[in-house]
Motif scaffolding. Structure first.
Motif, PDB file in Angstrom:
ATOM      1  N   HIS A 349      -5.709  -2.526   5.921  1.00  0.00           N
ATOM      2  CA  HIS A 349      -7.157  -2.385   5.799  1.00  0.00           C
ATOM      3  C   HIS A 349      -7.799  -2.256   7.170  1.00  0.00           C
ATOM      4  O   HIS A 349      -8.828  -2.860   7.445  1.00  0.00           O
ATOM      5  N   ARG A 350      -7.128  -1.507   8.045  1.00  0.00           N
ATOM      6  CA  ARG A 350      -7.651  -1.354   9.395  1.00  0.00           C
ATOM      7  C   ARG A 350      -8.952  -0.569   9.356  1.00  0.00           C
ATOM      8  O   ARG A 350      -9.316   0.015   8.354  1.00  0.00           O
ATOM      9  N   ALA A 351      -9.590  -0.485  10.473  1.00  0.00           N
ATOM     10  CA  ALA A 351     -10.888   0.180  10.576  1.00  0.00           C
ATOM     11  C   ALA A 351     -10.752   1.648  10.249  1.00  0.00           C
ATOM     12  O   ALA A 351      -9.720   2.265  10.519  1.00  0.00           O
ATOM     13  N   PRO A 352     -11.788   2.232   9.674  1.00  0.00           N
ATOM     14  CA  PRO A 352     -11.737   3.651   9.320  1.00  0.00           C
ATOM     15  C   PRO A 352     -11.403   4.551  10.485  1.00  0.00           C
ATOM     16  O   PRO A 352     -10.691   5.520  10.350  1.00  0.00           O
ATOM     17  N   ALA A 353     -11.922   4.222  11.681  1.00  0.00           N
ATOM     18  CA  ALA A 353     -11.658   5.093  12.825  1.00  0.00           C
ATOM     19  C   ALA A 353     -10.184   5.118  13.140  1.00  0.00           C
ATOM     20  O   ALA A 353      -9.618   6.144  13.519  1.00  0.00           O
ATOM     21  N   ALA A 354      -9.482   3.936  13.007  1.00  0.00           N
ATOM     22  CA  ALA A 354      -8.054   3.910  13.265  1.00  0.00           C
ATOM     23  C   ALA A 354      -7.304   4.733  12.241  1.00  0.00           C
ATOM     24  O   ALA A 354      -6.351   5.445  12.559  1.00  0.00           O
ATOM     25  N   GLU A 355      -7.718   4.645  10.959  1.00  0.00           N
ATOM     26  CA  GLU A 355      -7.099   5.485   9.933  1.00  0.00           C
ATOM     27  C   GLU A 355      -7.294   6.941  10.265  1.00  0.00           C
ATOM     28  O   GLU A 355      -6.423   7.767  10.035  1.00  0.00           O
ATOM     29  N   HIS A 356      -8.463   7.228  10.804  1.00  0.00           N
ATOM     30  CA  HIS A 356      -8.770   8.622  11.087  1.00  0.00           C
ATOM     31  C   HIS A 356      -7.906   9.176  12.214  1.00  0.00           C
ATOM     32  O   HIS A 356      -7.500  10.334  12.193  1.00  0.00           O
ATOM     33  N   ARG A 357      -7.583   8.306  13.222  1.00  0.00           N
ATOM     34  CA  ARG A 357      -6.812   8.801  14.357  1.00  0.00           C
ATOM     35  C   ARG A 357      -5.330   8.840  14.061  1.00  0.00           C
ATOM     36  O   ARG A 357      -4.578   9.513  14.766  1.00  0.00           O
ATOM     37  N   ALA A 358      -4.879   8.148  13.015  1.00  0.00           N
ATOM     38  CA  ALA A 358      -3.446   8.086  12.747  1.00  0.00           C
ATOM     39  C   ALA A 358      -2.824   9.439  12.490  1.00  0.00           C
ATOM     40  O   ALA A 358      -1.774   9.749  13.039  1.00  0.00           O
ATOM     41  N   PRO A 359      -3.423  10.311  11.691  1.00  0.00           N
ATOM     42  CA  PRO A 359      -2.787  11.588  11.444  1.00  0.00           C
ATOM     43  C   PRO A 359      -2.571  12.384  12.704  1.00  0.00           C
ATOM     44  O   PRO A 359      -1.551  13.044  12.879  1.00  0.00           O
ATOM     45  N   ALA A 360      -3.544  12.357  13.627  1.00  0.00           N
ATOM     46  CA  ALA A 360      -3.384  13.127  14.854  1.00  0.00           C
ATOM     47  C   ALA A 360      -2.203  12.609  15.648  1.00  0.00           C
ATOM     48  O   ALA A 360      -1.430  13.370  16.235  1.00  0.00           O
ATOM     49  N   ALA A 361      -2.042  11.260  15.679  1.00  0.00           N
ATOM     50  CA  ALA A 361      -0.923  10.695  16.402  1.00  0.00           C
ATOM     51  C   ALA A 361       0.391  11.091  15.760  1.00  0.00           C
ATOM     52  O   ALA A 361       1.376  11.377  16.430  1.00  0.00           O
ATOM     53  N   GLU A 362       0.412  11.112  14.428  1.00  0.00           N
ATOM     54  CA  GLU A 362       1.622  11.511  13.728  1.00  0.00           C
ATOM     55  C   GLU A 362       1.985  12.952  14.048  1.00  0.00           C
ATOM     56  O   GLU A 362       3.143  13.292  14.208  1.00  0.00           O
ATOM     57  N   HIS A 363       0.986  13.829  14.156  1.00  0.00           N
ATOM     58  CA  HIS A 363       1.279  15.225  14.440  1.00  0.00           C
ATOM     59  C   HIS A 363       1.823  15.405  15.855  1.00  0.00           C
ATOM     60  O   HIS A 363       2.537  16.351  16.125  1.00  0.00           O
ATOM     61  N   ARG A 364       1.453  14.490  16.754  1.00  0.00           N
ATOM     62  CA  ARG A 364       1.957  14.625  18.123  1.00  0.00           C
ATOM     63  C   ARG A 364       3.367  14.083  18.263  1.00  0.00           C
ATOM     64  O   ARG A 364       4.018  14.275  19.282  1.00  0.00           O
ATOM     65  N   SER A 621     -12.363  20.790   6.167  1.00  0.00           N
ATOM     66  CA  SER A 621     -12.543  19.345   6.272  1.00  0.00           C
ATOM     67  C   SER A 621     -11.417  18.718   7.089  1.00  0.00           C
ATOM     68  O   SER A 621     -11.655  17.857   7.952  1.00  0.00           O
ATOM     69  N   ARG A 622     -10.168  19.155   6.840  1.00  0.00           N
ATOM     70  CA  ARG A 622      -9.049  18.613   7.618  1.00  0.00           C
ATOM     71  C   ARG A 622      -9.061  19.129   9.043  1.00  0.00           C
ATOM     72  O   ARG A 622      -8.744  18.391   9.993  1.00  0.00           O
ATOM     73  N   VAL A 623      -9.423  20.391   9.240  1.00  0.00           N
ATOM     74  CA  VAL A 623      -9.498  20.939  10.595  1.00  0.00           C
ATOM     75  C   VAL A 623     -10.566  20.207  11.402  1.00  0.00           C
ATOM     76  O   VAL A 623     -10.351  19.811  12.555  1.00  0.00           O
ATOM     77  N   ARG A 624     -11.733  20.018  10.801  1.00  0.00           N
ATOM     78  CA  ARG A 624     -12.816  19.330  11.516  1.00  0.00           C
ATOM     79  C   ARG A 624     -12.465  17.869  11.768  1.00  0.00           C
ATOM     80  O   ARG A 624     -12.792  17.305  12.805  1.00  0.00           O
ATOM     81  N   GLU A 625     -11.774  17.252  10.814  1.00  0.00           N
ATOM     82  CA  GLU A 625     -11.342  15.870  10.992  1.00  0.00           C
ATOM     83  C   GLU A 625     -10.449  15.752  12.217  1.00  0.00           C
ATOM     84  O   GLU A 625     -10.601  14.826  13.037  1.00  0.00           O
ATOM     85  N   ASP A 626      -9.508  16.670  12.378  1.00  0.00           N
ATOM     86  CA  ASP A 626      -8.621  16.675  13.535  1.00  0.00           C
ATOM     87  C   ASP A 626      -9.377  17.050  14.809  1.00  0.00           C
ATOM     88  O   ASP A 626      -9.152  16.488  15.882  1.00  0.00           O
ATOM     89  N   TRP A 627     -10.299  18.004  14.685  1.00  0.00           N
ATOM     90  CA  TRP A 627     -11.083  18.447  15.844  1.00  0.00           C
ATOM     91  C   TRP A 627     -11.930  17.303  16.401  1.00  0.00           C
ATOM     92  O   TRP A 627     -12.031  17.110  17.621  1.00  0.00           O
ATOM     93  N   VAL A 637      -6.569  23.708  14.179  1.00  0.00           N
ATOM     94  CA  VAL A 637      -6.378  24.725  13.141  1.00  0.00           C
ATOM     95  C   VAL A 637      -4.952  24.658  12.601  1.00  0.00           C
ATOM     96  O   VAL A 637      -4.719  24.670  11.390  1.00  0.00           O
ATOM     97  N   VAL A 638      -3.985  24.554  13.528  1.00  0.00           N
ATOM     98  CA  VAL A 638      -2.581  24.507  13.117  1.00  0.00           C
ATOM     99  C   VAL A 638      -2.313  23.243  12.305  1.00  0.00           C
ATOM    100  O   VAL A 638      -1.714  23.287  11.229  1.00  0.00           O
ATOM    101  N   ARG A 639      -2.787  22.122  12.807  1.00  0.00           N
ATOM    102  CA  ARG A 639      -2.515  20.871  12.110  1.00  0.00           C
ATOM    103  C   ARG A 639      -3.280  20.773  10.794  1.00  0.00           C
ATOM    104  O   ARG A 639      -2.778  20.239   9.807  1.00  0.00           O
ATOM    105  N   GLY A 640      -4.514  21.284  10.790  1.00  0.00           N
ATOM    106  CA  GLY A 640      -5.271  21.274   9.542  1.00  0.00           C
ATOM    107  C   GLY A 640      -4.638  22.143   8.482  1.00  0.00           C
ATOM    108  O   GLY A 640      -4.547  21.758   7.311  1.00  0.00           O
ATOM    109  N   LEU A 641      -4.176  23.326   8.863  1.00  0.00           N
ATOM    110  CA  LEU A 641      -3.520  24.211   7.908  1.00  0.00           C
ATOM    111  C   LEU A 641      -2.189  23.630   7.457  1.00  0.00           C
ATOM    112  O   LEU A 641      -1.805  23.742   6.289  1.00  0.00           O
TER     113      LEU A 641
END
Length: 737
Positions: A349-364, A621-627, A637-641
């Motif tokens: 139940h971490r903070a929303p911002a941390a949930e939001h940054r997790a996907p970007a970290a996973e993609h890296r 929505s996913r592209v902007r989330e990553d952006w 764009v690549v990660r969102g697609l």
């Protein structure tokens, strides 16, 4: 918005049975009210201000005996022998006994004598008959004639207004959708969930449509079109939510947290996509025809119901399903993993911002790239070539639309097995093609003296495009007359339309109006062709405003609208080639090429523009989330697609399967809409979303998200991304793809 949706999803997952019970009660209440107070669908083709309407009003006022509906009964001897007068007289007597029959004409024999035509006049409108009761009464009256070995077919307004329900289309679409969902999600439980949600929404929408029929005119095929669209978008919306929920489970979230996150992220996209569809449907009101407005009402009610079902029932059913939404191998690994490998409850139940940054970290992380990600990188390396190639494909598919000819559906457009089509062919063969669409001249004898009627009839007979002119029929009051004119060509022939325009332009004296079904169809076709250029700008502008407000990126909004227009144009072109140029009409049960139904272009545009925006919103929505998290314009764009490619492809495949199933519907309008929308979704999910979108976004880079300062001050802050992360600093450099 994402916070509210997240709370809704978490609450529904925590108390699933309450949510399910609420939906059962809601559907039961709506269907119960519909059964008690609902009405019957009925078509209203009246267009005020047209010559055909003015002529019909004159006939209804001064020839009240002709104001009801009518039916044609065609009798044919398959052996080519002359029909006995005794058999025809007996049939006429039986027809006179059918309910609401006002008159039955004398049998009109063909030249060969093997065919006879009788016309039944009724004292009520066609909408007074429920379902098939009018056609069933005609069949019962003709049973003795058919038992004697004669062929009896039925045409005219009453039989043509009835369309037999066809549940095969829905069954085929749902069966194909289930297979695609199992392949996409890897779990039978996860695959069945979107179908249940879509059916719940359609059930509520059907009840609402029945209630609407009690207070306004709802077209007879509007519920079918609404079910088609509702089934497609309902499965798509539920699939998007289930896929995001499963992602959360794979990251170690518990069921409630995964449902909340799915509703906060994918649920926001569902709201935006659904709102775009609903906004587009408002354009049908501008068509100037009540039938179109009824399509909008019916589809609006169904799409709204399935959208609400997706946002509430998906988290509830996901809460009941628990880990069964995962693949079997994933469930085993989840069970066998030591407790230390699972995140602590606080981390879940971490903070929303941390949930939001997790996907970007996973993609890296150095994980193997998916096929969609590799494809996006390939397109990003050659964006100019990809853009040019995709535009060439889209424009090539759209090219046939330049020769598209529209005409409202009639018996000549129906499948060869339909009784109205058989009657149409028998009449054309025995009496000439124009006998299926006579023009009626309504004469106001207060403006044109009755003594001039013979001269008018003689002038009409001399026209080379006219096959026959019946003697004028004067009413009892002597203030009106009607003249029936039979063209040499059929109702759908362009020569008939030219004859009508010539008569109206310079061939008739004052006080004479051309009316009848063919004249009304011509007026409808002309009116809708004019209104198309009112509806298109309205829908496009509203969609631009909505996307600009939500994404705060006018470049993205304009580009999305342009791409959607290309998708719709390609669908128009393919539909024209299939039906008008006979590139596939015979495969769909039609014996020959037919014009595009006048009802289809505007209806398809409003629905398709909204549906195309669905995939645009899901992807952006996913592209902007990553952006917002990384500031990497091209990498986002690549990660969102990559993160949405599988879901969008699966959703598009479901839409194509559902719409293709409706291509077998016996109604020509539903058939054309099914083919057109299947092609549009296929093109949109392949050429547009997989090639044109990543190519153009790669070319534009950070300019995709450009927003003038003055517009930034005017637009409200409506973030749909989970966590409402701040925009990246302008000085941050993008990572090259």
């Amino acid at each position: 918005m994402s916070t509210l949706l997240g709370r809704l999803g978490g609450a529904a997952a925590a108390r699933p049975w309450r949510t399910i019970a609420a939906w059962v009660l809601l559907i039961g209440a709506v269907l119960g009210l519909a059964q008690a107070f609902g009405g019957e669908p009925r078509d209203n083709y009246r267009i005020p201000g047209t010559p055909s309407t003015a002529g019909m009003d004159l006939l209804n006022e001064r020839f009240p005996e002709t104001s009801g509906t009518s039916a044609r009964v065609v009798v044919h001897d398959r052996g080519g022998r002359a029909l006995p007068a005794q058999a025809l007289a007996a049939l006429r007597g039986e027809l006179a006994q059918v309910p609401h029959a006002l008159s039955v004409s004398e049998p009109i024999p063909s030249r060969a004598g093997d065919t006879a035509l009788l016309t039944v006049g009724y004292d009520v409108k066609v909408t007074a008959f429920k379902d098939a009761e009018g056609l069933d009464a005609l069949r019962a009256a003709a049973r003795a004639t058919t038992d004697a070995g004669y062929q009896v077919e039925f045409g005219g307004e009453l039989p043509e207004n009835f369309s037999a329900p066809n549940g095969m289309a829905e069954a085929i679409g749902m069966g194909a959708a289930l297979v695609i969902l199992v392949v996409a999600l890897g779990s039978v439980v996860a695959a069945g969930l979107p179908l249940l949600v879509a059916l719940a929404g359609i059930g509520a929408g059907t009840g609402l449509i029945t209630l609407l029929s009690a207070v306004t005119d709802i077209s007879g095929i509007a519920p079918t079109v609404a079910s088609m669209v509702g089934l497609g978008v309902g499965i798509d919306y539920a699939l998007l939510l289930v896929a995001r929920h499963v992602e959360g489970l794979r990251r170690g979230l518990d069921v409630r947290a995964a449902a909340a996150e799915a509703n906060a992220t994918a649920g926001s996209s569902v709201v935006v996509a659904g709102a775009t569809v609903l906004v587009s449907l408002f354009g049908l009101k501008l068509a100037g025809l009540s039938t179109y407005a009824s399509f909008g009402y019916a589809t609006f009610a169904t799409v709204g119901a399935v959208m609400l079902a997706a946002l509430t029932l998906v988290p509830a059913l996901a809460g009941l399903s628990g880990p069964r939404l995962l693949r079997r191998a994933e469930r085993r690994a989840r069970t066998a993993a030591p407790a230390a490998e699972h995140p602590a409850p606080a981390a879940e139940h971490r903070a929303p911002a941390a949930e939001h940054r997790a996907p970007a970290a996973e993609h890296r992380a150095p994980a193997a790239a998916t096929r969609t990600e590799r494809w996006a990188r390939l397109v990003g390396r050659r964006p100019v070539a990809a853009t040019v190639l995709s535009l060439v494909v889209l424009l090539g598919l759209a090219a046939p639309v330049l020769g598209m000819r529209t005409w409202p559906q009639d018996a000549g457009s129906q499948a060869s097995g339909n009784t109205t089509r058989k009657a149409y062919d028998l009449v054309a063969e025995a009496y000439g093609p124009g006998a299926n669409g006579p023009l009626l001249l309504a004469v106001d004898l207060e403006r044109l003296p009755q003594a001039e009627l013979p001269a008018l009839a003689q002038k009409l007979t001399a026209d080379p495009a006219v096959a026959a002119v019946q003697p004028p029929l004067v009413n009892a009051a002597g203030d009106a007359a009607v003249i029936s004119l039979q063209p040499r060509t059929g109702p759908q022939d362009e020569a008939t339309a030219k004859l009508l325009k010539r008569l109206r332009a310079d061939g008739l004296p004052a006080g004479v109006q051309v009316t009848g079904q063919v004249a009304a169809f011509s007026d409808i076709s002309d009116r809708l062709a004019q209104r198309l250029w009112v509806v298109v700008p309205f829908v496009v502008v509203l969609s631009l405003i909505l996307l600009t407000v939500l994404f705060r990126a006018p470049v993205i909004a304009v580009k999305a609208a342009a791409m959607n227009l290309l998708s719709v144009a390609a669908a128009y072109g393919v539909m024209t080639a299939v039906f008008q140029h006979d590139a596939g009409a015979r495969l769909l049960g039609l014996p020959h090429a037919v014009p595009v139904s006048s009802w289809v272009p505007i209806l398809m545009f409003t629905i398709l523009f909204g549906l195309s925006m669905d995939y645009e919103v899901f992807l952006l929505s996913r592209v902007r989330e990553d952006w917002l998290a990384t500031g990497d314009a091209r990498g986002s764009v690549v990660r969102g697609l990559a993160s949405t490619g599988r879901v969008i492809s699966s959703a598009a495949a479901i839409m194509v399967a559902v719409f293709t199933g409706f291509a077998i519907d016996p109604d020509i309008t539903v058939k054309m809409i099914g083919v057109g929308m299947a092609v549009a979704v296929l093109v949109d999910a392949t050429v547009v979303r997989m090639v044109l979108v990543p190519a153009t976004m790669t070319l534009l880079g950070r300019h995709n998200w450009w927003l003038p300062r003055w517009l930034d001050r005017l637009l409200p802050q409506l973030r749909i991304e989970h966590g409402d992360a701040p925009a990246p600093a302008p000085a941050r450099q993008p990572v090259e793809v």
